[in-house]
Motif scaffolding. Structure first.
Motif: not given
Length: 182
Positions: A6-8, A51-52, A56-58, A100-103
Motif C-alpha cells: 500500500e502506498l499512501l 490518521s495514524i 501504519m497501514a501503508a 522505536e519507530s514502527q514505520i
C-alpha cells in the motif's frame, strides 16, 4: 496469499497546484504498478483526513503540500503534529526507556508546490521523515508555479500544473511504487 503493498499519498492544497501534483503522483504509481504487473493499493488522502491508522497501514508514502511563507503549509504540518508520536512504540526495560519507530525504513518521497524556491518546505518534511526513520527514495520534487510573488498571484486559484511538471510527478510516483514492489 501475501498482502498487497500500500502506498499512501498525503496531500494538502490551497490553490490547486498540490492537488494536481498529488493526482499526477498517483497516476505515476498506477502506471508503474501496471508496467511491473503488480497490484498496488494506492490511497490518496487529504492531510486533514489522514490518521495514524492510515500511516501504519501503508508500506510507503508520498507527502505533497504547498510551500507557505517559506515553510510547510499549516494543514500538512498539523497532519504530522497529530500523528507523529503515535508512530513510535515505547518500552521500558531494566529501568531504561526506549522508543522505536514502527514505520522504520519505509520508503517515502516529497513533492512541494512552490511559489518561491520551496526548499524550506522540503527541508521541513524531510526533517520530520528523518525523525520517523523513513527512507528517502528521491530528492524532493519542487514544482514552482513560475508566477511573480505578488499578493494577487499568491492568492489566485486555481494554479495549473505544467506538462513537464506532470511528467516529473509521474516519475516520482512511479519510483516510490516500484520501490515498494521490489
Amino acid at each position: 496469499m501475501t498482502k498487497k503493498k500500500e502506498l499512501l499519498i498525503v496531500y494538502h492544497s490551497r490553490t490547486g497546484l498540490a492537488l494536481q501534483m498529488s493526482e499526477a503522483l498517483k497516476q505515476g504509481a498506477v502506471l508503474a504498478s501496471e508496467e511491473m504487473g503488480e497490484e498496488l493499493n494506492i490511497k490518496r488522502k487529504k492531510a486533514r483526513d489522514c490518521s495514524i491508522d492510515d500511516v501504519m497501514a501503508a508500506d510507503g508514502y508520498i507527502f505533497c503540500a504547498p510551500e507557505n511563507l517559506a515553510t510547510l503549509s499549516g494543514q500538512m504540518l498539523e497532519f504530522f503534529h497529530r500523528n507523529y508520536y503515535y508512530a513510535f512504540r515505547s518500552t521500558e526495560e531494566n529501568g531504561e526507556y526506549h522508543e522505536e519507530s514502527q514505520i522504520l525504513g519505509r520508503p517515502y518521497a516529497v513533492a512541494i508546490a512552490a511559489g518561491s524556491d520551496g526548499s524550506g518546505a522540503a527541508r521541513h518534511i524531510t526533517r520530520i521523515c528523518t525523525g520517523w526513520r523513513l527512507k528517502s527514495v528521491a530528492e524532493p520534487l519542487i514544482v514552482n508555479n513560475g508566477l511573480p510573488q505578488t499578493k494577487a498571484n499568491i492568492l489566485s486559484s486555481p494554479k495549473t500544473l505544467s506538462k513537464i511538471s506532470e511528467v516529473r510527478c509521474h516519475e516520482v510516483g512511479g519510483l516510490v511504487a516500484a520501490t515498494l514492489m521490489l
